[in-house]
Each structure stands twice: as C-alpha cells, then as structure tokens.
Scaffold this active site. Structure first.
Site, PDB file in Angstrom:
ATOM      1  N   LYS A  50       0.792  -1.165   0.011  1.00  0.00           N
ATOM      2  CA  LYS A  50       0.049   0.083   0.029  1.00  0.00           C
ATOM      3  C   LYS A  50       0.911   1.197   0.044  1.00  0.00           C
ATOM      4  O   LYS A  50       0.340   2.110  -0.445  1.00  0.00           O
ATOM      5  CB  LYS A  50      -0.930  -0.048   1.284  1.00  0.00           C
ATOM      6  CG  LYS A  50      -1.903  -1.279   1.286  1.00  0.00           C
ATOM      7  CD  LYS A  50      -2.596  -1.365  -0.043  1.00  0.00           C
ATOM      8  CE  LYS A  50      -3.529  -2.559   0.038  1.00  0.00           C
ATOM      9  NZ  LYS A  50      -3.106  -4.140   0.242  1.00  0.00           N
ATOM     10  N   TYR A 264     -11.652 -14.706   1.992  1.00  0.00           N
ATOM     11  CA  TYR A 264     -10.663 -13.939   2.498  1.00  0.00           C
ATOM     12  C   TYR A 264     -10.168 -14.295   4.052  1.00  0.00           C
ATOM     13  O   TYR A 264     -11.283 -14.146   4.694  1.00  0.00           O
ATOM     14  CB  TYR A 264     -11.537 -12.352   2.606  1.00  0.00           C
ATOM     15  CG  TYR A 264     -10.405 -11.381   3.058  1.00  0.00           C
ATOM     16  CD1 TYR A 264      -9.333 -10.977   2.279  1.00  0.00           C
ATOM     17  CD2 TYR A 264     -10.492 -10.922   4.068  1.00  0.00           C
ATOM     18  CE1 TYR A 264      -8.539  -9.927   2.813  1.00  0.00           C
ATOM     19  CE2 TYR A 264      -9.850  -9.679   4.854  1.00  0.00           C
ATOM     20  CZ  TYR A 264      -8.624  -9.389   4.011  1.00  0.00           C
ATOM     21  OH  TYR A 264      -7.812  -8.429   4.493  1.00  0.00           O
ATOM     22  N   TYR A 290      -2.548 -12.878   2.096  1.00  0.00           N
ATOM     23  CA  TYR A 290      -2.369 -12.618   0.799  1.00  0.00           C
ATOM     24  C   TYR A 290      -1.040 -13.463   0.013  1.00  0.00           C
ATOM     25  O   TYR A 290      -1.062 -14.146  -0.763  1.00  0.00           O
ATOM     26  CB  TYR A 290      -1.906 -11.207   0.626  1.00  0.00           C
ATOM     27  CG  TYR A 290      -3.116 -10.391   1.124  1.00  0.00           C
ATOM     28  CD1 TYR A 290      -4.160  -9.817   0.391  1.00  0.00           C
ATOM     29  CD2 TYR A 290      -3.074  -9.649   2.528  1.00  0.00           C
ATOM     30  CE1 TYR A 290      -5.203  -8.966   0.878  1.00  0.00           C
ATOM     31  CE2 TYR A 290      -4.048  -9.027   2.984  1.00  0.00           C
ATOM     32  CZ  TYR A 290      -4.921  -8.396   1.976  1.00  0.00           C
ATOM     33  OH  TYR A 290      -6.117  -7.686   2.661  1.00  0.00           O
TER      34      TYR A 290
HETATM   35  C1  LIG Z   1      -3.705  -5.317   0.151  1.00  0.00           C
HETATM   36  C2  LIG Z   1      -2.683  -6.408  -0.101  1.00  0.00           C
HETATM   37  C3  LIG Z   1      -2.924  -7.043  -1.133  1.00  0.00           C
HETATM   38  C4  LIG Z   1      -3.692  -6.941  -2.079  1.00  0.00           C
HETATM   39  O1  LIG Z   1      -3.448  -5.890  -3.031  1.00  0.00           O
HETATM   40  P1  LIG Z   1      -4.695  -5.257  -3.826  1.00  0.00           P
HETATM   41  O2  LIG Z   1      -4.223  -3.955  -4.319  1.00  0.00           O
HETATM   42  O3  LIG Z   1      -5.776  -4.797  -2.771  1.00  0.00           O
HETATM   43  O4  LIG Z   1      -5.145  -6.299  -4.669  1.00  0.00           O
HETATM   44  C5  LIG Z   1      -1.627  -8.014  -1.370  1.00  0.00           C
HETATM   45  N1  LIG Z   1      -0.935  -8.384  -0.270  1.00  0.00           N
HETATM   46  C6  LIG Z   1      -1.060  -7.465   0.866  1.00  0.00           C
HETATM   47  C7  LIG Z   1      -0.001  -7.768   1.944  1.00  0.00           C
HETATM   48  C8  LIG Z   1      -1.884  -6.496   1.046  1.00  0.00           C
HETATM   49  O5  LIG Z   1      -1.930  -5.911   2.235  1.00  0.00           O
END
Ligand SMILES: *Cc1c(COP(=O)(O)O)cnc(C)c1O
Length: 339
Positions: A50, A264, A290
């Site tokens: 992010k 999720y 993720y």
């Molecule tokens: C938010 C996030 C993602 C996903 O990215 P998006 O842009 O929301 O698809 C992947 N990995 C981590 C660790 C995240 O925090």
C-alpha cells in the site's frame, strides 16, 4: 516521461525495493528462475504494497488541502495500518473504518498484528458491522468532520482507484530497470489480488511501457467475475491518467481463482505449505492472507509447468507479515527439542 515522474507523489517509503533470486526455491521445484520483488520492505511501519499507492494518493490529498484522511478495511488490514503511518508522517489526522470480515475472534486476532500497530499509530478507529457499507460509513464520517471544520480526504478500501494504481504502474519501470541491469528475461509477474489496485496498476504500467509481461493475479478472496471487473476498472482508470486510450488491457490480465479456499482471511493447506517452504528454503517470511495464498498459486504453476521454462518470473512480496501474528494459533507451539 517516466510514469513515476508524470504524476505528483510524496516520498513515504524505501525505493527501489530489492529484486532477489529465489534460487533454492527454483531448484527445489525444478522450475524456471524465480525472483522476489521485496515490497514487504517498503519501510513504512513494517512495509507492504500500500505504500506505493499512498505515495500518489496522499499527494492528491495534499493538493486538495486535506488535513484528515479516512480509509477502511478489515480488522487486520495492512492498508489501514500503512495509511495511518503515512498520515502521521505527513502530519495529517487519520480515521479508520474497521470491519470484521474474517470469522476469527481469539485474542491474537483481536489484539495483535495490525490492530496493535493501528493503536500505536493513534489513528481514530470506527468499528462497525461487516454488513455496513464501508463507503457510506466513510462518507458519514467525512460529513461530520466537515461540519467541524476539517477537510477530509477519503481513500477507498485497499487504496484501489485510478490514482492509487499509479503506484504499481510506476513499479513496472522499477522492475524492468532492475531486471535489465541484471540480465533477467522477465516474462511474468505474479501478485496477490484482493481490491485490485496492485494488479490493475501493473497492467496499466506494462501497457504504458510496452513490455510484453504477463500479469498473473492470484485471487485471495472469492472466485468470480466481480474481481476481474474491479481490476480492469482500476487498470482503465490508471491507464487514462497515463494518457493511454483504446489499449487492450483485458488481454493482459490473468486472474487465478483456485487458491482462495473458503475466502478472504480463511487459511488454506497450500498457503501454510507455501509459508513453511519459503521460510525453510529462503529465510523469507510470507503472510497468511495474501502473499501466502499467492505463493501457493506460483508453486502450483511451476509444478504444473505452466510458466515459460527458460524465462524469469517475478513474484511480488506485497508484505502483510504483521498479520502473521494475528494467526498465531494456526502454527502451533515452537516446541523445545533436545540435541
Ligand atoms: C492489500 C494487499 C494485497 C492486495 O492488493 P490489492 O491491490 O488490494 O489487490 C496483497 N498483499 C498484501 C499484503 C496486502 O496488504
């Protein structure tokens, strides 16, 4: 002009992040060369993907004279944590809409990981039920703040809109430059996909640079056309900001849906295997929500021989490691052994 310089951004992280070979993993799997883009090392309050989006989003907020940012996410959101840190660094106030998207209620999930960090960063939390529309809740808070004389700026969940997408559009240049310097022949980039801004930004970036690189997203939430539409929406918006029109973005987009499990934040067997493999073979720590699921996807692609054997694949480590501590019970005790 380079993508990175074509739009205003503020400096929040450590860039370029390293691009490192995963030689022991490649050898173990008998596959092509695998490279790890260390976006877990972006440096902002323990890092993550992010940060790249926030560099552009917060430049936009400052341009609009905002003094407060509002964003939203799940209780263990990495996006929310990095936004709170970015706001502090720039002297902005920060409000967080936090929702329980995941059915976990133990003390680790409710108190550790990202929630601990959000508290340390002193962002103002607004806990609300999962059914509430997070966009309306952010609007409601923005109206209250405005009535009190503040100038709020709303950042959508995951920072995934056209402006946020610029972060990963610019990252394509960084990746290709590093790859070129080291003689890598990059054919694909694999990345986890949830709110779509990371993959969407990458798709727009490669469309802009003209590099023929496949962007393979691994859905970590729920299979379906809705996510694909979201990725395409971000890609189209970001491409528009970069002056690209009538480009085939959909053709560049692949989304794998077999690795999300029950949804999720719900652990899968292949995610745990991926975390253990990367720790054992490379000393790399992934996250359970993720990067672990996305790495499970990459491992499966290699085992099924679905990647070009004599070209190189980049996996983007998007961070998220603080959430590992929220999942402590999943990994069991580290038991003492005798030598
Ligand atoms: C938010 C996030 C993602 C996903 O990215 P998006 O842009 O929301 O698809 C992947 N990995 C981590 C660790 C995240 O925090």
């Amino acid at each position: 002009m380079s993508i990175a310089k074509s739009w205003p951004h503020v400096s929040l992280g450590h860039f370029p992040t390293p691009l490192e070979p995963l030689d022991r993993l490649s050898r173990e799997l008998g596959g092509p060369r695998l490279l790890l883009k260390r976006d877990d090392c972006t440096g902002l309050a323990l890092g993550g993907n992010k940060t790249r989006k926030l560099e552009f989003l917060l430049a936009d907020a400052l341009r609009q004279d905002a003094d407060t940012v509002i964003t939203a996410g799940g209780l263990q959101s990495n996006h929310v944590r990095q936004t709170a840190a970015a706001a502090n660094k720039l002297g902005l106030r920060c409000h967080l809409v936090l929702q329980p998207y995941v059915n976990r209620h133990d003390d680790f999930y409710m108190e550790s990981g990202n929630l601990l960090l959000d508290g340390l960063l002193e962002a103002t939390p607004h806990f609300c039920a999962a059914e509430v529309s997070r966009d309306s809740e952010m609007e409601r808070i923005a109206n209250v703040l405005r009535e009190n004389g503040a100038t709020p700026y709303i950042i959508p969940g995951g920072g995934s809109n056209a402006v946020g997408g610029l972060g990963y559009a610019a990252a394509t240049e960084e990746i290709m430059l590093q790859g070129g310097e080291r003689g890598y022949d990059i054919s694909s980039v694999v990345v986890p996909c949830s709110s779509g801004g990371t993959q969407g930004g990458l798709v727009a970036g490669f469309a802009k640079t003209g590099d023929a690189v496949d962007v393979i997203g691994v859905d970590v939430e729920k299979p379906g056309e809705a996510l694909k539409r979201k990725v395409l929406e971000v890609a189209t918006g970001t491409a528009g900001l970069l002056g690209l029109e009538n480009t085939d973005l959909a053709g560049r987009l692949k989304l794998l849906s077999a690795y999300a499990g029950e949804g999720y934040g719900v652990p899968t067997v292949s995610m745990v295997e991926a975390l253990r493999m990367l720790a054992r073979l490379e000393g790399i720590v992934l996250d359970p929500v993720y990067s672990g699921k996305a790495m499970a996807g990459l491992i499966d692609l290699v085992r099924k021989r679905e990647l070009p054997p004599d070209r190189d694949t980049v996996f983007i480590h998007t961070g998220g490691v603080p959430a590992l501590f929220a999942y402590t019970p999943l990994f069991g005790r580290y038991a003492p052994t005798s030598v």
